[in-house]
Design a protein around this motif. Structure first.
Motif, PDB file in Angstrom:
ATOM      1  N   ILE A  39       0.975  -1.161  -0.059  1.00  0.00           N
ATOM      2  CA  ILE A  39       0.044   0.078   0.104  1.00  0.00           C
ATOM      3  C   ILE A  39       0.969   1.237   0.136  1.00  0.00           C
ATOM      4  O   ILE A  39       0.669   2.119  -0.870  1.00  0.00           O
ATOM      5  CB  ILE A  39      -1.093  -0.100   1.041  1.00  0.00           C
ATOM      6  CG1 ILE A  39      -2.006  -0.838   0.882  1.00  0.00           C
ATOM      7  CG2 ILE A  39      -1.817   1.465   1.380  1.00  0.00           C
ATOM      8  CD1 ILE A  39      -3.271  -1.102   1.952  1.00  0.00           C
ATOM      9  N   GLY A  43       1.074   4.183  -3.575  1.00  0.00           N
ATOM     10  CA  GLY A  43       0.656   5.574  -3.520  1.00  0.00           C
ATOM     11  C   GLY A  43      -0.793   5.647  -3.457  1.00  0.00           C
ATOM     12  O   GLY A  43      -1.485   4.931  -2.790  1.00  0.00           O
ATOM     13  N   GLN A  44      -1.413   6.853  -3.896  1.00  0.00           N
ATOM     14  CA  GLN A  44      -2.704   6.884  -4.032  1.00  0.00           C
ATOM     15  C   GLN A  44      -3.189   6.525  -5.229  1.00  0.00           C
ATOM     16  O   GLN A  44      -3.747   7.366  -6.099  1.00  0.00           O
ATOM     17  CB  GLN A  44      -3.131   8.518  -3.686  1.00  0.00           C
ATOM     18  CG  GLN A  44      -4.428   8.794  -3.707  1.00  0.00           C
ATOM     19  CD  GLN A  44      -5.107   8.102  -2.267  1.00  0.00           C
ATOM     20  OE1 GLN A  44      -4.235   7.791  -1.203  1.00  0.00           O
ATOM     21  NE2 GLN A  44      -6.463   8.024  -2.374  1.00  0.00           N
ATOM     22  N   SER A  45      -3.230   5.238  -5.443  1.00  0.00           N
ATOM     23  CA  SER A  45      -3.861   4.731  -6.863  1.00  0.00           C
ATOM     24  C   SER A  45      -5.461   4.593  -6.442  1.00  0.00           C
ATOM     25  O   SER A  45      -5.979   4.946  -5.386  1.00  0.00           O
ATOM     26  CB  SER A  45      -3.290   3.561  -7.182  1.00  0.00           C
ATOM     27  OG  SER A  45      -3.752   2.548  -6.099  1.00  0.00           O
ATOM     28  N   GLU A  46      -6.025   4.141  -7.413  1.00  0.00           N
ATOM     29  CA  GLU A  46      -7.564   3.880  -7.343  1.00  0.00           C
ATOM     30  C   GLU A  46      -7.764   2.849  -6.333  1.00  0.00           C
ATOM     31  O   GLU A  46      -8.845   2.752  -5.674  1.00  0.00           O
ATOM     32  CB  GLU A  46      -8.053   3.130  -8.759  1.00  0.00           C
ATOM     33  CG  GLU A  46      -9.596   3.091  -8.707  1.00  0.00           C
ATOM     34  CD  GLU A  46     -10.674   4.232  -8.100  1.00  0.00           C
ATOM     35  OE1 GLU A  46     -11.480   3.954  -7.475  1.00  0.00           O
ATOM     36  OE2 GLU A  46     -10.146   5.445  -8.275  1.00  0.00           O
ATOM     37  N   THR A  48      -5.945   1.677  -3.709  1.00  0.00           N
ATOM     38  CA  THR A  48      -5.775   2.475  -2.282  1.00  0.00           C
ATOM     39  C   THR A  48      -6.980   3.110  -2.201  1.00  0.00           C
ATOM     40  O   THR A  48      -7.177   2.975  -0.860  1.00  0.00           O
ATOM     41  CB  THR A  48      -4.214   2.755  -2.096  1.00  0.00           C
ATOM     42  OG1 THR A  48      -4.304   3.877  -2.913  1.00  0.00           O
ATOM     43  CG2 THR A  48      -3.248   1.825  -2.267  1.00  0.00           C
ATOM     44  N   ALA A  49      -7.289   3.916  -3.053  1.00  0.00           N
ATOM     45  CA  ALA A  49      -8.595   4.792  -2.594  1.00  0.00           C
ATOM     46  C   ALA A  49      -9.589   3.960  -2.347  1.00  0.00           C
ATOM     47  O   ALA A  49     -10.324   4.421  -1.283  1.00  0.00           O
ATOM     48  CB  ALA A  49      -8.782   5.826  -3.554  1.00  0.00           C
ATOM     49  N   VAL A  52      -9.410   3.060   1.430  1.00  0.00           N
ATOM     50  CA  VAL A  52      -9.602   4.168   2.303  1.00  0.00           C
ATOM     51  C   VAL A  52     -11.030   4.200   2.427  1.00  0.00           C
ATOM     52  O   VAL A  52     -11.705   4.615   3.475  1.00  0.00           O
ATOM     53  CB  VAL A  52      -8.724   5.441   1.566  1.00  0.00           C
ATOM     54  CG1 VAL A  52      -9.318   6.442   2.531  1.00  0.00           C
ATOM     55  CG2 VAL A  52      -7.449   5.193   2.027  1.00  0.00           C
ATOM     56  N   ARG A  53     -11.779   4.627   1.096  1.00  0.00           N
ATOM     57  CA  ARG A  53     -13.290   4.781   1.209  1.00  0.00           C
ATOM     58  C   ARG A  53     -14.105   3.594   1.829  1.00  0.00           C
ATOM     59  O   ARG A  53     -14.969   4.082   2.741  1.00  0.00           O
ATOM     60  CB  ARG A  53     -13.839   4.563  -0.296  1.00  0.00           C
ATOM     61  CG  ARG A  53     -13.381   6.008  -1.098  1.00  0.00           C
ATOM     62  CD  ARG A  53     -14.520   5.945  -2.292  1.00  0.00           C
ATOM     63  NE  ARG A  53     -14.283   4.695  -3.232  1.00  0.00           N
ATOM     64  CZ  ARG A  53     -13.452   4.766  -4.131  1.00  0.00           C
ATOM     65  NH1 ARG A  53     -12.550   5.390  -4.565  1.00  0.00           N
ATOM     66  NH2 ARG A  53     -13.509   3.368  -4.971  1.00  0.00           N
TER      67      ARG A  53
END
Length: 155
Positions: A39, A43-46, A48-49, A52-53
């Motif tokens: 993770i 980075g902030q890929s779809e 990992t997002a 988070v959601r």
């Protein structure tokens, strides 16, 4: 701190999960911080997002499954069953094999998300054990008094 430098301590995480009565946001973030290597590098890929959601929505079982998909791409959920007040979860690398041939990692807990994450932590511990080389990778410094000698007898 990079993922390689973080200290991974699966027994304490396993104990924390066993002792927990329900999943909480701080516990999920601790698992991600201590047990997840991919993770931070993604980075902030779809993907990992999405995790988070799911955490923000407190969809703990879905977040655990998404986390397993990211961190353990070679492993799949073999079985999820509810029996006598506990969820039983088994993860496997060879899901199509019969049960008696498969080396599945199993965990159980009264909470589904904690059962899934317990199996996840166990797989991480197994993967860490398997990745260790059986032979030390650092060669010892040669002895200054050591001198190779040829002892072939050609006569």
């Amino acid at each position: 701190m990079t993922a390689a430098l973080r200290r991974y301590d699966p027994p304490s995480l396993s104990e924390r999960l066993r002792a927990a009565h329900a999943m909480t946001r701080p516990l999920m973030l601790e698992i991600i911080d201590k047990a997840c290597r991919r993770i931070p590098s993604l980075g902030q890929s779809e993907r990992t997002a999405r995790v988070v959601r799911l955490i923000d929505a407190e969809a703990w079982a879905d977040a655990a499954l998404a986390l397993m998909e990211l961190e353990l791409p070679l492993w799949q959920v073999r079985r999820i069953a509810y029996d006598e007040g506990e969820w039983h979860c088994a993860l496997s690398r060879e899901r199509e094999l019969p049960d008696w041939l498969d080396a599945a990692v199993e965990a159980r807990h009264a909470d589904l998300s904690l059962a899934l994450l317990s199996a996840f932590i166990e797989v991480q511990a197994v993967a860490a054990e398997m990745s260790r080389p059986s032979v030390p990778s650092v060669r010892a410094a040669p002895d200054p008094l050591y001198e190779p000698v040829v002892c072939d007898n050609f006569g």
